[in-house]
Design a protein around this motif. Structure first.
Motif, mmCIF file in Angstrom:
data_model
loop_
_atom_site.group_PDB
_atom_site.id
_atom_site.type_symbol
_atom_site.label_atom_id
_atom_site.label_comp_id
_atom_site.label_asym_id
_atom_site.label_seq_id
_atom_site.Cartn_x
_atom_site.Cartn_y
_atom_site.Cartn_z
ATOM 1 N N ILE B 196 89.069 -100.732 3.548
ATOM 2 C CA ILE B 196 89.913 -100.617 2.384
ATOM 3 C C ILE B 196 90.499 -101.826 1.971
ATOM 4 O O ILE B 196 91.015 -101.921 0.564
ATOM 5 N N GLN B 199 88.226 -101.656 -0.975
ATOM 6 C CA GLN B 199 88.283 -100.610 -1.636
ATOM 7 C C GLN B 199 89.622 -100.491 -2.537
ATOM 8 O O GLN B 199 89.463 -100.188 -3.782
ATOM 9 N N TYR B 200 90.477 -101.176 -2.181
ATOM 10 C CA TYR B 200 91.723 -100.969 -2.639
ATOM 11 C C TYR B 200 92.170 -102.321 -3.194
ATOM 12 O O TYR B 200 93.466 -102.775 -3.176
ATOM 13 N N VAL B 203 94.854 -102.923 -5.633
ATOM 14 C CA VAL B 203 96.129 -102.580 -5.388
ATOM 15 C C VAL B 203 96.736 -103.645 -4.238
ATOM 16 O O VAL B 203 98.020 -104.041 -4.527
ATOM 17 N N LEU B 239 100.532 -100.934 1.087
ATOM 18 C CA LEU B 239 99.464 -99.626 0.866
ATOM 19 C C LEU B 239 99.897 -98.931 2.309
ATOM 20 O O LEU B 239 99.877 -99.443 3.409
ATOM 21 N N ASP B 409 87.516 -93.078 0.853
ATOM 22 C CA ASP B 409 87.793 -94.008 0.341
ATOM 23 C C ASP B 409 87.317 -95.569 0.901
ATOM 24 O O ASP B 409 88.298 -96.238 1.408
ATOM 25 N N VAL B 476 93.857 -93.844 2.465
ATOM 26 C CA VAL B 476 95.128 -94.060 1.823
ATOM 27 C C VAL B 476 95.625 -92.778 1.382
ATOM 28 O O VAL B 476 94.738 -91.686 0.842
ATOM 29 N N ARG B 478 96.513 -90.231 -0.851
ATOM 30 C CA ARG B 478 96.157 -89.867 -2.322
ATOM 31 C C ARG B 478 96.337 -88.314 -2.423
ATOM 32 O O ARG B 478 96.826 -87.576 -1.509
#
Lengths: 415, 591
Positions: B196, B199-200, B203, B239, B409, B476, B478
């Motif tokens: 992640i 992936q994020y 963010v 996050l 994710d 995460v 969502r």
């Protein structure tokens, strides 16, 4: 009798103001974050100003007649020195490969070209003043052309383009002052214009038509007219060929003059940094001695060639306008001295000296803004350098003398 | 010279006019440069003298569902150099290596970063330890372009336990800098490389701040601070993940050092990923500030492939865990009900062209579907497959999304493999090169041309655990996304779950005295593999509580030999989550 001052006080005041301004800028030019030898130069510059003023005082004692008498010998001496320099001269600083310094036993004595600027004016004034009528044809111009041409060729051979341009300026200005028609001057200059315009066929075509019209109206001798036209045609054709033959560094210098961003890190670097320095000054500048471009060493030759960029950066548009106004005042005053001179010789000398300064100012200041090519020519009264300061003040002394004689106060100056 | 006063004064007027005009033009040129274009040149002059020293922003903190920290930032230092040219940088680095140890790679890395962005201080040490920093501080004056900057550094308190899903960060690579995705990134910056973190990235990435230092024409730092106001870095928002850190730790501990494979736990209705672990794992903390070459080599040469995520990248035959797919498809097609029997009873094998063995050579007798699921009877499923037919089997697998990524994710999820139609076989073997019958026999028991990821099998079981809708796994938080895989009546669904529960009564009888247990429903599997034909892979996919599932777990153990090895791990994961003892149905595993 109306009371008049002994000496031309406005002229002296202007020259003095420019010198003080100049020394202040040399001082500021030395104020860098990483201290260099430049930091101490303002002291010797101050000393030179004092010496130069004393020199000016001495010159102002001498009658113009004495100067006129000395014109021919000093001119001959100048030519001799220029030849010696060409054979055994040496370069200095950034122009190490050229031969502009007269060197004896490894010690640099001086630049004969500096001397030539004055002696050529004196000699040319003699020739032109002696004529009853101003030159009316090309043939008439052979004498002035020879007087300027010989030292000009010797200097261009050094090579020193910047000083060469000064001689061209002196030549045209003094012809103008002697009463030569502007149309004849244009005809003389026409081959050079053709050469510059040769790179654009249409512009050159337009110029050529204009030239034909000029020849038609001025009606020079047939032969001269034909020569002029032929020369223009030749320049229009020859120039591109000559361009091919120029050394790459010469081509580069000319190209950089047209577009300084071509090679920003090398040749164009100076001009760009200078423009940035001036442009970032704004209305009031960054403050005396506070220019960052100068402080951090981005501005090259900040105490000599690019000293005006320091003015622009630190004192802003106001400071630039003040400096240029002082120069304008000096020139207008000199023109006035020339116009009121006692005799034609004095008048020619005064105008010639002003012309020499004028070319310096425009070439140097124009260079800082990329309006003129980089030629390494000093700014009168500003650039660091003793001999040029001395030469400038000697010229001031001469002007003071001419002014005094013009007002009938020469006797008062006499010892 | 014509020296008549009239001529002279006329010329003097002309000369005066020309002079005034020329100076007016010159002053005009200065006006244009200094006043009109002042802004442009002022900017250039600032760019000349000011160098932006980046102030790295802390990455967003990553929390688990209980707001326990998964990834945070610790104070660290970076060391970088400002220089005007690559050559001067090299020279400075050579001098610097007299004070601190610098490897060739570090020097080349700094030069590479410099070339990429010469106005930015070239990072030499992305994560300098305190000793190096204090040595450099002492010698500061010897290195005029040296910049020591505090920079937050990523830290994962649980290290290897969370690496499988959280990934790690590292310096952005040259090729990433060239890609559109990383527009606006600068050399030397840290980016998410896996999990992640990657992936994020958008963010988690904070907003870099700037400090401005003044440099002279030779690149020496003249003023350290105050040349212009600093721009403070902005930390990214935290996050929040669905991970249950306690469960994750437990799962990791169950694998220990000996088991290799992967496990994923999902909330069946929302797809929330409660735990995701791939074994063996690696320590992401050792990746920060540049992976030590030895560690990198160790990870890459380890035959157990620690960097290979076995939950989302590994593809394995689903084996008997697939029998629920065959059942669901056949029931949906109406060719069978839970109480239907097949024409041929199981006697330990089935004749179809050749002899097809059941995993239990003793045979299961004449069983219903319910019993066949319970006992994992291959012979029953061979016949069920034939009854369903190859085309419905293939189309059915596609409708169960057996050839699609789960959409979890995480970066680089592998797509499971399932043939979309008969054309696949025609293309691969030629039209006469394969037999529909034996193909469907193989497919019906989860063998043959069928490779599933652990994550996808878990997703399929979320549909079994609920109402035929599968939930997209979400690490995460969502918006949950569910998609219908198959449609069966409530009674049919309940029946299937009951069958998976195995012998329900044993829960009541065997354990009621000790603890009120929760019944686990699920299916084991034992998959043959080409790597080592003698030691099979072990599968278990299941959920609990069987009547109202709140957790789905898929466990895959490479060379686990028996499905119950996986089932035991799954059972312990579920117990931990439900905080109650679970009862493993005493089903012996299928083939």
């Amino acid at each position: 009798m109306r009371r008049t001052a002994l000496a031309d006080l406005p002229l002296i005041a202007l020259a003095l103001a420019l010198s003080v301004f100049g020394v202040a800028m040399v001082y500021s030019a030395g104020q860098t974050d990483a201290p260099t030898a430049v930091a101490r130069l303002y002291r010797s510059q101050m000393l030179w100003v004092v010496v130069a003023i004393f020199g000016a005082y001495v010159v102002s004692r001498a009658s113009v007649r004495l100067v006129e008498w000395a014109a021919l010998p000093s001119y001959m001496l100048t030519i001799l020195l220029l030849i010696v320099t060409l054979v055994a001269g040496s370069g200095a600083g950034t122009a190490a490969s050229s031969k502009s310094w007269l060197t004896i036993g490894g010690v640099r004595i001086g630049q004969p070209a500096e001397l030539a600027k004055i002696t050529v004016v004196l000699m040319l004034a003699r020739v032109l003043a002696a004529r009853r009528e101003p030159p009316k044809s090309l043939l008439d111009l052979w004498q002035p052309a020879l007087i300027v041409g010989i030292p000009w060729l010797l200097i261009m051979a050094q090579p020193d383009l910047g000083t060469g341009i000064v001689f061209v300026g002196i030549f045209f200005a003094m012809l103008f002052w002697s009463g030569v028609s502007w149309r004849l001057l244009l005809l003389v200059a026409s081959p050079a214009v053709s050469m510059v315009l040769a790179f654009n066929t249409r512009l050159w075509g337009a110029w050529f038509c204009l030239l034909l019209a000029l020849v038609w109206t001025y009606k020079p001798y047939l032969l001269e007219g034909i020569i002029i036209v032929c020369l223009n045609v030749m320049m229009g054709v020859v120039a591109p060929i000559v361009w091919e033959r120029l050394a790459p560094y010469q081509q580069k210098r000319l190209l950089v003059f047209i577009d300084p961003t071509i090679d920003a890190r090398a040749s164009g670097y100076h001009v760009i940094q200078s423009q940035v320095a001036i442009g970032s000054g704004g209305w009031l500048g960054k403050g005396f001695t506070e220019g960052t471009q100068k402080r951090l060493g981005y501005l090259p030759e900040q105490h000599t060639d690019f000293i005006f960029a320091v003015v622009g950066e630190e004192l802003g548009f106001i400071g630039v306008t003040l400096a240029l106004t002082l120069f304008l005042g000096l020139f207008l005053r000199t023109v006035r001295v020339a116009a009121r001179a006692n005799d034609s010789y004095s008048s020619m000398v005064a105008f010639g000296l002003a012309a020499s300064w004028l070319v310096h100012v425009f070439e140097n200041v124009g260079m800082t803004l990329n309006l003129a090519p980089i030629t390494g020519i000093p700014l009168p009264f500003f650039s660091y350098g003793g001999s040029f300061m001395l030469a400038s003040w000697l010229a001031v002394g001469m002007l003071v003398r001419i002014s005094a004689e013009g007002r009938g106060r020469a006797a008062a100056l006499a010892v | 010279m014509s020296f008549h006063p009239n001529d002279v004064s006329r010329r003097a007027r002309t000369a005066g006019g020309l002079l005034v005009g020329a100076f007016a033009i010159l002053i005009g040129a200065f006006f244009r440069t200094q006043v009109v274009r002042n802004e442009q040149y002022a900017l250039q002059s600032e760019e000349n003298r000011l160098r932006e020293v980046p102030l790295p922003a802390p990455r967003g903190i990553i929390y688990d569902r209980e707001k326990r920290v998964i990834a945070e930032n610790l104070p660290g230092y970076t060391v970088s150099l400002l220089s005007p040219t690559p050559d001067s940088l090299r020279a400075a680095l050579r001098r610097l290596s007299g004070t601190i140890q610098l490897t060739n790679d570090q020097i080349e890395g700094a030069v590479r970063r410099f070339r990429r962005d010469p106005n930015r201080p070239a990072v030499i040490l992305p994560d300098a330890d305190f000793q190096v920093v204090s040595v450099l501080e002492e010698h500061r004056t010897e290195y005029p372009g040296l910049i020591i900057q505090s920079a937050p550094k990523r830290y994962y308190p649980d290290g290897p336990v969370v690496a499988s899903f959280v990934g790690y960060t590292g310096e952005i690579t040259e090729s990433d800098l060239n890609s559109r995705k990383y527009e606006g990134y600068k050399p030397g910056q840290q980016v998410g490389k896996e999990g992640i973190e990657k992936q994020y990235e958008e963010v988690l990435r904070g907003k870099e701040g700037s400090r401005f230092v003044e440099v002279d024409a030779r690149g020496r730092v003249v003023r350290e601070a105050g040349a212009r106001e600093d721009l403070a870095p902005e930390a990214a928002d935290p996050l929040y993940t669905n991970i249950d850190l306690d469960l994750q730790r437990h799962a990791a501990s169950l694998f220990g050092d000996s088991l290799r494979g992967g496990a994923i736990a999902l909330e069946p209705r929302t797809g929330e990923v409660l735990a995701l672990y791939s074994s063996p794992s690696y320590d992401p903390n050792r990746f920060i500030g540049g992976i030590p070459a030895a560690y990198w080599k160790e990870l890459n040469t380890d035959p157990r492939r620690p960097l290979y995520n076995k939950v989302i990248k590994g593809r394995y035959p689903p084996a008997s865990t697939w029998k629920l797919a065959t059942s669901a498809l056949a029931m949906q097609a109406g060719v069978v009900s839970l109480d239907d029997r097949m024409p041929v009873p199981c006697t330990g094998g089935y004749m179809y062209g050749r002899y097809w063995r059941c995993w239990d050579k003793r045979g299961h007798g004449n069983v219903t579907l319910r019993q066949a699921i319970e006992k994992s009877c291959d012979v029953y499923f061979y016949q069920l497959g034939l009854k369903l037919g190859l085309s419905r089997m293939l189309a059915g697998g596609i409708s169960l999304k057996m050839n699609e990524r789960t959409g979890i994710d995480l970066p680089n999820e592998q797509r499971p493999l399932y043939p979309a139609s008969e054309a696949y076989f025609n293309e691969k073997y030629g039209e006469r090169g394969w037999v529909a019958g034996s193909t469907v026999l193989n497919l019906s028991i989860g063998q043959g041309e069928n490779s599933q990821t652990v994550a996808n099998m878990a997703r399929f079981y979320t549909a079994l655990a609920t109402d035929g809708h599968a939930a997209r796994p979400e690490i995460v938080r969502r918006n949950p996304e569910r998609v219908r895989l198959f449609k069966l009546s409530d009674a049919q669904m309940a029946g299937l779950r009951t069958a998976m529960k195995g012998v329900v009564s044993s829960a009541g009888t065997a354990n009621s005295a000790r603890i009120e247990g929760v019944v686990l429903a699920g299916k084991t599997g034992t998959a043959q593999n080409s790597e080592n034909p003698n030691v099979d892979h072990a599968w278990f996919v299941g959920f609990a509580p069987a009547d109202n599932p709140t957790i789905v777990v898929a466990v895959f153990i490479e060379f686990g030999e028996h499905g119950y090895v996986a089932a035991q791990v799954a059972s312990k994961i579920i117990s931990r989550y439900l905080k109650r003892e679970t009862v493993l149905p005493p089903t012996t595993e299928g083939d």
